[in-house]
Every structure is written in C-alpha cells, then in structure tokens.
Write an enzyme that holds these catalytic residues in place. Structure first.
Site, short mmCIF file in Angstrom:
data_model
loop_
_atom_site.label_atom_id
_atom_site.label_comp_id
_atom_site.label_asym_id
_atom_site.label_seq_id
_atom_site.Cartn_x
_atom_site.Cartn_y
_atom_site.Cartn_z
N HIS A 1 0.84 -1.21 0.00
CA HIS A 1 0.00 0.00 0.00
C HIS A 1 0.88 1.26 0.00
O HIS A 1 0.65 2.20 -0.76
CB HIS A 1 -0.87 0.07 1.26
N LYS B 1 -16.25 -7.22 5.17
CA LYS B 1 -15.24 -8.05 5.84
C LYS B 1 -15.19 -7.69 7.34
O LYS B 1 -15.33 -6.53 7.70
CB LYS B 1 -13.86 -7.77 5.25
N ARG C 1 -2.03 -6.06 -8.60
CA ARG C 1 -1.00 -7.08 -8.35
C ARG C 1 -1.08 -8.12 -9.46
O ARG C 1 -0.62 -7.91 -10.55
CB ARG C 1 -1.22 -7.72 -6.97
N SER D 1 -2.94 -7.51 2.94
CA SER D 1 -3.20 -7.40 4.38
C SER D 1 -3.55 -8.78 4.96
O SER D 1 -3.16 -9.10 6.09
CB SER D 1 -4.36 -6.44 4.64
#
Ligand code: ADP
Length: 165
Positions: free
Chosen positions: A19, A43, A92, A130
């Site tokens: 990040h 989440k 990514r 994360s």
C-alpha cells in the site's frame, strides 16, 4: 490551476509496504493524496477504522501531501465531495484485474468525471496483501519486511491480547 487531488481507497486492515509503495508513488504525481478507509465493509476487520487511520497517519508522516480519512457509501460521491478527480488503485496479479475492471466501470457510469488510475505493484510486493500479513503475524512469525515497523508492533499487540487466556 486547481489542485490535482487523488484518492487511494481501500480497507487497509492494516496498511502494508505494498500500500505504502502505491501511496508514495501517487504522492509524487498528485498535489494531494487522500488515503480513504472504507467503513462498513462486509469483511470483519482486525483493526477498527480509527486504528487503521492512526497507523496510516503514523507511516505517512514523511509525505506532507498525504492525509487519511474514512468514508462510507459510494466512493465516487466521496471523491466529488473531496474534489478529487482521480481514484488510484494498485494492481497485483491478473486476479485483481477482473474485479478492478468491474469497479472502475461502475464508478465511471456513476460519475464520468472521476477517473480510475491503476498502478502496477512493485514486483517485490506482488504477493503481499493485508490478509497474508495477518495470517503470518497470527502465528507469531515476523512480518518485518512486509509492513512498516509501527504496523508490526500494532499486530504484535493485537495478537498478544487475543492469545491471553
Ligand atoms: P480493498 O479491500 O479495497 O481491495 P485493500 O486494502 O486490500 O482494499 O487494497 C487497497 C488498494 O491497495 C487496492 O487498490 C489494492 O489493489 C492495493 N494494494 C494492496 N496490496 C498491494 C500490493 N502489495 N501492491 C500494490 N497494490 C496493492
């Protein structure tokens, strides 16, 4: 000319070196960068929104044009409110692409004045998320190379507390 303001939205539960790399690169391009933590995500988070904001602020003190804020509701509405014309997202693997394309397309439909800009991950962080960080930290392994030192300390505190009988 008006200021070029970008938003880096996400969960940041917690902020990682991946990040931070995107935020630093965005801060070099835009006049102002707002790191925006999504509230009410589906989440179940490890860190609450205030904790996540504090960590983001702690690890971006070297970037004077970066601020952190929380938002709920539609991202494009938040962007308009903050007068930000650009949303910056990191990419990514190919697996990120489909989801990001969907979100960017719907955001464009909702507000065509807001552009989504994608930055390729730094190859050294292409595996980093994360969730991976939390998984590693949960079992007491070192996350030293994955997150800033303040985040490592916060993870240690979180998991030590949760391991107390
Ligand atoms: P979200 O739940 O919205 O995906 P995240 O906190 O996981 O929120 O990610 C926020 C943003 O940071 C996303 O654009 C994501 O693609 C990007 N990002 C996360 N990890 C990395 C990484 N290792 N390299 C580059 N970008 C990343």
């Amino acid at each position: 000319m008006s200021k070029r303001i970008a938003i880096c939205p996400g969960s940041f539960d917690p902020i990682t070196n991946g990040h931070l790399d995107i935020i630093e690169r965005a801060a070099a391009i835009f006049d102002e960068v707002i790191v925006a933590v999504l509230e009410n995500s589906s989440k179940a988070p490890l860190f609450d929104v205030e904790e996540r904001l504090t960590l983001i602020r702690d690890v971006t003190t070297h970037l004077p044009n970066v601020t952190a804020d929380a938002f709920g509701g539609l991202l494009v509405e938040y962007a308009a409110k903050r007068e930000a014309a650009t949303i910056v997202r990191g990419l990514r693997a190919v697996s990120d692409f489909e989801y990001e394309l969907q979100i960017a397309s719907i955001n464009k439909k909702l507000n065509e004045d807001v552009e989504t800009l994608f930055m390729m991950t730094n190859s050294q962080y292409s595996f980093l998320s994360s969730s991976i960080v939390k998984e590693v930290a949960k079992y007491g392994a070192s996350v030293n190379e994955l997150v800033p030192q303040q985040v490592e300390a916060a993870l240690r505190r979180k998991y030590e507390t949760s391991r107390q009988p």
